[in-house]
Enzyme design. Structure first.
Site, PDB file in Angstrom:
ATOM      1  N   LYS A   1       0.830  -1.201   0.000  1.00 44.89           N
ATOM      2  CA  LYS A   1       0.000   0.000   0.000  1.00 44.89           C
ATOM      3  C   LYS A   1       0.873   1.263   0.000  1.00 44.89           C
ATOM      4  O   LYS A   1       0.697   2.166  -0.808  1.00 44.89           O
ATOM      5  CB  LYS A   1      -0.889  -0.020   1.235  1.00 44.89           C
ATOM      6  CG  LYS A   1      -1.673   1.250   1.464  1.00 44.89           C
ATOM      7  CD  LYS A   1      -2.169   1.294   2.908  1.00 44.89           C
ATOM      8  CE  LYS A   1      -2.965   2.555   3.160  1.00 44.89           C
ATOM      9  NZ  LYS A   1      -4.252   2.547   2.451  1.00 44.89           N
TER      10      LYS A   1
ATOM     11  N   ARG B   1      -6.288  -0.141  -0.928  1.00 44.99           N
ATOM     12  CA  ARG B   1      -7.162   0.037   0.227  1.00 44.99           C
ATOM     13  C   ARG B   1      -7.274  -1.251   1.039  1.00 44.99           C
ATOM     14  O   ARG B   1      -7.626  -2.307   0.537  1.00 44.99           O
ATOM     15  CB  ARG B   1      -8.539   0.494  -0.207  1.00 44.99           C
ATOM     16  CG  ARG B   1      -9.429   0.724   0.978  1.00 44.99           C
ATOM     17  CD  ARG B   1     -10.676   1.523   0.678  1.00 44.99           C
ATOM     18  NE  ARG B   1     -11.622   1.296   1.763  1.00 44.99           N
ATOM     19  CZ  ARG B   1     -11.555   1.914   2.934  1.00 44.99           C
ATOM     20  NH1 ARG B   1     -10.625   2.814   3.163  1.00 44.99           N
ATOM     21  NH2 ARG B   1     -12.428   1.636   3.885  1.00 44.99           N
TER      22      ARG B   1
ATOM     23  N   TRP C   1     -19.438  -7.221   7.845  1.00 43.97           N
ATOM     24  CA  TRP C   1     -18.198  -6.452   7.767  1.00 43.97           C
ATOM     25  C   TRP C   1     -17.258  -6.742   8.935  1.00 43.97           C
ATOM     26  O   TRP C   1     -16.406  -5.932   9.286  1.00 43.97           O
ATOM     27  CB  TRP C   1     -18.509  -4.952   7.627  1.00 43.97           C
ATOM     28  CG  TRP C   1     -19.197  -4.638   6.324  1.00 43.97           C
ATOM     29  CD1 TRP C   1     -19.302  -5.472   5.246  1.00 43.97           C
ATOM     30  CD2 TRP C   1     -19.870  -3.434   5.952  1.00 43.97           C
ATOM     31  NE1 TRP C   1     -20.000  -4.862   4.237  1.00 43.97           N
ATOM     32  CE2 TRP C   1     -20.360  -3.608   4.637  1.00 43.97           C
ATOM     33  CE3 TRP C   1     -20.110  -2.211   6.597  1.00 43.97           C
ATOM     34  CZ2 TRP C   1     -21.073  -2.624   3.959  1.00 43.97           C
ATOM     35  CZ3 TRP C   1     -20.818  -1.228   5.904  1.00 43.97           C
ATOM     36  CH2 TRP C   1     -21.298  -1.430   4.599  1.00 43.97           C
TER      37      TRP C   1
ATOM     38  N   ASP D   1     -29.580   0.775   9.777  1.00 43.37           N
ATOM     39  CA  ASP D   1     -28.988   0.639   8.442  1.00 43.37           C
ATOM     40  C   ASP D   1     -28.634  -0.805   8.122  1.00 43.37           C
ATOM     41  O   ASP D   1     -28.017  -1.484   8.938  1.00 43.37           O
ATOM     42  CB  ASP D   1     -27.674   1.446   8.373  1.00 43.37           C
ATOM     43  CG  ASP D   1     -27.925   2.950   8.351  1.00 43.37           C
ATOM     44  OD1 ASP D   1     -28.913   3.370   7.716  1.00 43.37           O
ATOM     45  OD2 ASP D   1     -27.122   3.689   8.949  1.00 43.37           O
TER      46      ASP D   1
ATOM     47  N   GLU E   1     -25.248  -8.138   0.043  1.00 45.82           N
ATOM     48  CA  GLU E   1     -23.974  -8.807  -0.229  1.00 45.82           C
ATOM     49  C   GLU E   1     -23.799 -10.060   0.616  1.00 45.82           C
ATOM     50  O   GLU E   1     -22.899 -10.844   0.360  1.00 45.82           O
ATOM     51  CB  GLU E   1     -22.802  -7.841  -0.052  1.00 45.82           C
ATOM     52  CG  GLU E   1     -22.577  -7.399   1.367  1.00 45.82           C
ATOM     53  CD  GLU E   1     -21.458  -6.356   1.472  1.00 45.82           C
ATOM     54  OE1 GLU E   1     -21.549  -5.349   0.767  1.00 45.82           O
ATOM     55  OE2 GLU E   1     -20.530  -6.578   2.248  1.00 45.82           O
TER      56      GLU E   1
ATOM     57  N   HIS F   1     -32.056   1.586   5.773  1.00 48.71           N
ATOM     58  CA  HIS F   1     -31.414   2.159   4.589  1.00 48.71           C
ATOM     59  C   HIS F   1     -30.538   1.095   3.928  1.00 48.71           C
ATOM     60  O   HIS F   1     -29.847   0.336   4.606  1.00 48.71           O
ATOM     61  CB  HIS F   1     -30.555   3.361   4.969  1.00 48.71           C
ATOM     62  CG  HIS F   1     -29.595   3.748   3.895  1.00 48.71           C
ATOM     63  ND1 HIS F   1     -30.013   4.332   2.729  1.00 48.71           N
ATOM     64  CD2 HIS F   1     -28.262   3.576   3.775  1.00 48.71           C
ATOM     65  CE1 HIS F   1     -28.957   4.521   1.944  1.00 48.71           C
ATOM     66  NE2 HIS F   1     -27.883   4.065   2.548  1.00 48.71           N
TER      67      HIS F   1
ATOM     68  N   CYS G   1     -27.864   0.631   0.367  1.00 50.51           N
ATOM     69  CA  CYS G   1     -27.334   1.407  -0.737  1.00 50.51           C
ATOM     70  C   CYS G   1     -26.974   0.544  -1.938  1.00 50.51           C
ATOM     71  O   CYS G   1     -25.822   0.317  -2.215  1.00 50.51           O
ATOM     72  CB  CYS G   1     -26.158   2.271  -0.317  1.00 50.51           C
ATOM     73  SG  CYS G   1     -25.224   1.672   1.073  1.00 50.51           S
TER      74      CYS G   1
ATOM     75  N   GLU H   1     -30.918   3.435  -2.633  1.00 54.76           N
ATOM     76  CA  GLU H   1     -30.249   4.029  -3.786  1.00 54.76           C
ATOM     77  C   GLU H   1     -31.042   3.764  -5.066  1.00 54.76           C
ATOM     78  O   GLU H   1     -31.461   2.647  -5.314  1.00 54.76           O
ATOM     79  CB  GLU H   1     -28.856   3.417  -3.938  1.00 54.76           C
ATOM     80  CG  GLU H   1     -28.153   3.889  -5.190  1.00 54.76           C
ATOM     81  CD  GLU H   1     -26.798   3.237  -5.371  1.00 54.76           C
ATOM     82  OE1 GLU H   1     -26.042   3.186  -4.393  1.00 54.76           O
ATOM     83  OE2 GLU H   1     -26.524   2.780  -6.480  1.00 54.76           O
TER      84      GLU H   1
ATOM     85  N   HIS I   1     -22.268   9.908  -4.393  1.00 54.52           N
ATOM     86  CA  HIS I   1     -20.899   9.519  -4.723  1.00 54.52           C
ATOM     87  C   HIS I   1     -20.249  10.495  -5.685  1.00 54.52           C
ATOM     88  O   HIS I   1     -19.061  10.422  -5.953  1.00 54.52           O
ATOM     89  CB  HIS I   1     -20.873   8.109  -5.303  1.00 54.52           C
ATOM     90  CG  HIS I   1     -21.533   7.113  -4.401  1.00 54.52           C
ATOM     91  ND1 HIS I   1     -22.872   6.832  -4.471  1.00 54.52           N
ATOM     92  CD2 HIS I   1     -21.048   6.382  -3.381  1.00 54.52           C
ATOM     93  CE1 HIS I   1     -23.177   5.957  -3.538  1.00 54.52           C
ATOM     94  NE2 HIS I   1     -22.090   5.671  -2.862  1.00 54.52           N
TER      95      HIS I   1
HETATM   96  N1  GLN Z   1     -26.114   6.031   8.183  1.00 58.41           N
HETATM   97  C1  GLN Z   1     -24.974   5.768   7.401  1.00 58.41           C
HETATM   98  C2  GLN Z   1     -24.425   7.062   6.811  1.00 58.41           C
HETATM   99  O1  GLN Z   1     -25.179   7.920   6.507  1.00 58.41           O
HETATM  100  C3  GLN Z   1     -25.262   4.797   6.282  1.00 58.41           C
HETATM  101  C4  GLN Z   1     -24.020   4.395   5.558  1.00 58.41           C
HETATM  102  C5  GLN Z   1     -24.238   3.391   4.440  1.00 58.41           C
HETATM  103  O2  GLN Z   1     -25.290   3.262   3.898  1.00 58.41           O
HETATM  104  N2  GLN Z   1     -23.210   2.678   4.068  1.00 58.41           N
HETATM  105  O3  GLN Z   1     -23.246   7.244   6.615  1.00 58.41           O
HETATM  106 ZN    ZN Z   2     -25.940   3.895   1.887  1.00 61.12          ZN
END
Ligand code: GLN
Ligand code: ZN
Length: 765
Positions: A19, A524, A570, A608, A614, A650, A652, A674, A703
């Site tokens: 890295k 990374r 994770w 979240d 995944e 949420h 993404c 998303e 993004h």
């Molecule tokens: N609540 C988190 C944020 O807004 C959600 C992050 C994510 O979706 N990876 O950063």
């Molecule tokens: Zn997100």
């Protein structure tokens, strides 16, 4: 005698030397020669380490400056047109342009050399660079890297086994560009390049080549299964012996195909799929080598050698010399060396093995199989002691936590009333306008926040001072949101470095390593937390911050938590109980947090789950079971609140058509998701499936630094309103805003709020 080998070693270096070198090369602080010298040094060190540990065959070609799939593309001359005509070999600059869109010395903003796409390698958190094929794609050997590294290894006296991504897996992982065509038709053209590669390896004196075909553990279309046979028929004349490597799952319906191929050996993953051994043994022709992956390449736990030996002994009787022993997959997914952990206590360390230790385990297993258990007495004792202490340790096992998960009642994962009734009560209590506006949680991680964090870490400021600075950030975020005119506010997550680490540090059953780095993509690296024991919450985690934020405003403040599946996905997860049970324990810890937030007057809580998708198993047949327990864990975390408390979640990603019913089964009152990058493509799913609850389709892509216009947002929401009833729609960005800066965020959100106003007038007629 049996053979001990390895499928791949981490390339990052124990101190992330790769890295550092690559990043200083990108910055212009290190020249190409300097970079290459670091690579040589790392390879030599890793080969030596593996050879001295006693491996019979050491992988070569597993080292890379960015990604091994990108290396294959370069080796095969698969360079997209936008990077220019490459006549001879592909140079390092082109290589990095493909990976990142630019190379050192390039003028910024040459937009036409945008990088290749990146995506997850099977179900790991490693990302590879997606090969791009066009209909008239050609293939030729366009890099000497592999052959040079082989020569390097030989010069060092290493018994090298080159590693390649096999032709079918390579094609499978790529995407087509231009006019649509079936990429399998490229097989004919790619095989001569593979044949030439193998011939060159043969010429260089190689005996064995490892050819990775992990797609054999996936559900494959019939045409792809058939293609395996013809492809490997073509490759068998090269004269080198091929070890076909499969990993990450069971061969199942591909067992016949894999066993019959005209290759000299097969590697199977017995950590992920121990049940496949019997069938493979039955179907494997008597001349072939069978490599058994018995040491977990994807986790950090010390192997139970006794258990592995029991399997190996029985196979040894049948296979004799044809038995090979290996990690389950490349060790790319493990951290490098446990010896560098100076802060974990002895007992904890005794439970772990990183790549270096895993290599030693593989060698010990060979010794144990060939010369009896007495020959590896010390290793075996340590392994037994670790297994023993992991079954009895009070740090791991908490009867109260286990009892709670076990006693899960049928009602614990259900809200009291169905959504319609909850929505009525929530409307009454929250008094939100039509098309309420909100954000996803985080606000810009400013320099002020970062320096407060590093000052606190370095003990330059006290905890009280740190908390004060965080409160200032929260105050700022609240004030800005009020000015902008958002309806449901957030505190901004200033106090969180990372959404999993933050909660992991506050929960029991989690540990953090000092050097447990693994490559995520390119330079990374990530250091996943370790879930080693029963998970519980010693005390409230977010209540103080959230109530402080709520005290600053009359608007509803949304509590913000990371969901059980994301916490699992994770992290390195304990292997001594099912993942579903670990998820459930985390869910109960979150459940208490949600209730404490409610008790403290918080009316809206978001949990979240960006990693839910995944976590999907590689085989379709396993999806339903995963989705069942994942949704249940989510509902356990959310289920105890009153009907008038609103639960958000949420996610993404936009590909969600295939799991939309499971997302509905989470029964969150509101989901924000998303969609912006795909221009509300997501909403197609809602034409066939009427999503029962409320949804906030992200109206702009966080993004990108681009600020969305009000009209654009209006247009997208009008599109959404065609498929989802308008009284169930929310307006929000598509993810957290922590990577952006404030001026951008303020304009974007102001446009969003003014779009909401326009829409309210239009849609209310
Ligand atoms: N609540 C988190 C944020 O807004 C959600 C992050 C994510 O979706 N990876 O950063
Ligand atoms: Zn997100």
């Amino acid at each position: 005698m049996s053979t001990a080998h390895n499928l791949g070693f981490p390339r990052i270096g124990a101190r992330r030397e790769m890295k550092r070198a690559v990043e200083s090369y990108w910055k212009g602080d290190l020249d190409e020669a300097g970079l290459l010298a670091v690579g040589r040094e790392l390879r030599a060190r890793h080969w030596k380490l593996q050879a001295e540990a006693g491996l019979d065959l050491v992988p070569v070609g597993d080292f890379t400056w960015y990604d091994h799939v990108l290396d294959m593309s370069v080796l095969l001359g698969v360079v997209p047109q936008r990077f220019g005509d490459v006549m001879g070999n592909v140079d390092l600059k082109t290589y990095f342009r493909m990976a990142r869109g630019r190379a050192p010395g390039d003028k910024a903003g040459s937009a036409d050399t945008y990088a290749c796409e990146m995506t997850k390698w099977f179900d790991t958190n490693y990302h590879y660079i997606v090969p791009e094929f066009n209909a008239d794609q050609t293939f030729r050997i366009a890099s000497n890297k592999l052959f040079d590294e082989l020569a390097e290894a030989k010069a060092l006296g290493v018994r090298a086994k080159p590693v390649l991504v096999g032709p079918l897996t390579y094609l499978w992982l790529g995407k087509t560009r231009g006019a649509a065509f079936d990429k399998l038709t490229l097989l004919e053209k790619i095989l001569p390049a593979y044949a030439e590669m193998l011939a060159r390896l043969k010429q260089a004196g190689v005996e064995w080549v490892q050819i990775d075909e992990p797609i054999l553990v996936l559900d494959l279309p019939q045409a792809w299964k058939n293609a395996f046979e013809s492809a490997y028929n073509r490759l068998q004349s090269s004269g080198v012996k091929l070890l076909l490597a499969t990993y990450f799952g069971a061969l199942d319906d591909n067992t016949g195909v894999a066993c019959r191929l005209p290759v000299d050996g097969l590697h199977i993953d017995l950590v992920r799929a121990p049940q496949q051994l019997a069938t493979v043994l039955d179907q494997l022709p008597a001349y072939k080598v069978l490599s058994l992956g018995v040491v977990d390449g994807r986790n950090i736990w010390r192997a139970d050698l006794e258990k592995a030996l029991a399997i190996l002994d029985s196979v040894k009787e049948r296979l004799g010399e044809r038995l090979w022993i290996a990690p389950s997959c490349s060790l790319l997914h493990s951290p490098v060396d446990l010896a560098l952990e100076t802060k974990l206590d002895q007992e904890f360390k005794s439970w772990l093995a990183y790549a270096t230790q895993k290599v030693a385990e593989v060698v010990a297993l060979r010794e144990g199989v060939d010369h009896g258990r007495a020959s590896i007495g010390v290793m075996l004792d340590a392994s037994r002691a670790a297994a023993q202490s992991r079954t009895t340790s009070k740090r791991i096992h908490r009867p109260d936590v286990k009892a709670r998960a076990k006693a899960l009642s049928a009602s614990a994962d259900q809200r009291h009333a169905p959504y319609a009734e909850r929505a009525r009560q929530q409307r009454e209590k929250l008094k939100l306008p039509l098309l309420p506006t909100t954000t996803i949680g985080s606000f810009p991680q400013t320099q002020a926040i970062r320096s407060a964090r590093s000052d606190f870490k370095a003990k330059r400021i006290t905890e009280a001072e740190y908390n004060e600075r965080m409160k200032q950030e929260i105050t700022l975020a609240v004030r800005k949101q009020e000015e902008i005119g958002l309806d449901v506010l957030v505190h901004g997550e200033a106090e969180r470095n990372d959404m999993v680490e933050y909660f992991g540090e506050l929960l029991d059953g989690y540990a953090f390593s000092e050097n447990g780095w693994v490559q995520s993509y390119g330079s990374r690296c990530v250091k996943p937390p370790i879930i080693f024991g029963d998970v519980s919450r010693p005390k409230p985690m977010t209540v103080d911050w959230t109530t402080y934020a709520q005290s600053l405003t009359q608007k509803p403040m949304k509590g913000m938590l990371s969901g059980p599946i994301t916490m699992l996905q994770w992290s390195f997860v304990r292997d001594d109980q099912p993942r579903s049970l670990t998820a459930l324990q985390i869910a109960f810890a979150l459940r208490d947090e949600v209730l404490d937030l409610e008790k403290a007057g918080i009316k809206v809580v978001q949990i979240d789950e960006p990693a839910l998708r995944e976590g999907l198993p590689l085989r379709h047949a396993d999806w339903a079971e995963y989705l069942r327990w994942a949704a249940q864990a989510f509902r356990v975390s959310a289920g105890a609140v009153r009907d008038d408390t609103q639960i958000h979640t949420h996610m993404c990603y936009a590909e969600f058509n295939d799991i939309i019913d499971s997302i509905a089964a989470l029964d969150a009152d509101v989901i924000t998701i998303e969609t912006s990058r795909s221009d509300m493509e997501l909403l197609d799913a809602f034409v066939n499936f009427s999503y029962p609850n409320e949804i906030g389709p992200g109206v702009y892509d966080i993004h990108s630094p681009r600020v969305p216009t009000k009209d654009e947002i209006v247009r997208l929401m009008e599109k959404a309103a065609k498929v989802v009833p308008v009284d169930r729609l929310w307006i929000n960005p598509d993810c957290g805003l922590k990577t952006r800066d404030w001026p951008e965020v303020e304009t974007a959100l102001a446009n969003m709020v003014s779009a909401a106003k326009t829409l309210r007038e239009r849609l209310q007629h």
